[in-house]
Design a protein around this motif. Structure first.
Motif: not given
Length: 93
Positions: A27-33, A50-53, A60-64
């Motif tokens: 909940q409310g965490k930042t996840i990096g892909f 989509h599932m995580l949100r 927040q989801v950050i894509w790298r």
């Protein structure tokens, strides 16, 4: 005829690292892909985001994307990981 089979595994042992502690909630965490850059990761990460949100309330989801699909993540990505709460990596072929 001689058939020689090579073992592609790396003989170097890991330098005593430990996995990071798992967060009790996303909940409310930042996840990096971190993608290896292959096309197959795009759909997987899109669905996972989509599932995580929706189900876990990720903030927040950050894509790298790595610069080379077969090498470890670039130094700037590794440095950025320290600011994320969790990381997902993917191989898409």
């Amino acid at each position: 005829m001689i058939l020689r089979v090579l073992d592609p595994t790396n003989e170097i042992s890991a330098a005593g690292g430990r996995p990071a502690a798992r967060p009790s909630s996303l909940q409310g965490k930042t996840i990096g892909f971190i993608s290896n850059g292959k096309e197959g990761t795009k759909g997987y990460f899109t669905q996972l985001e989509h599932m995580l949100r929706e189900q876990s309330g990720v903030g927040q989801v950050i894509w790298r994307t790595k610069s080379n699909y077969s090498a470890p993540a670039d130094a700037d990505i590794i440095a950025e990981i320290l600011r994320w709460d969790a990381v997902v990596t993917g191989v898409g072929d």
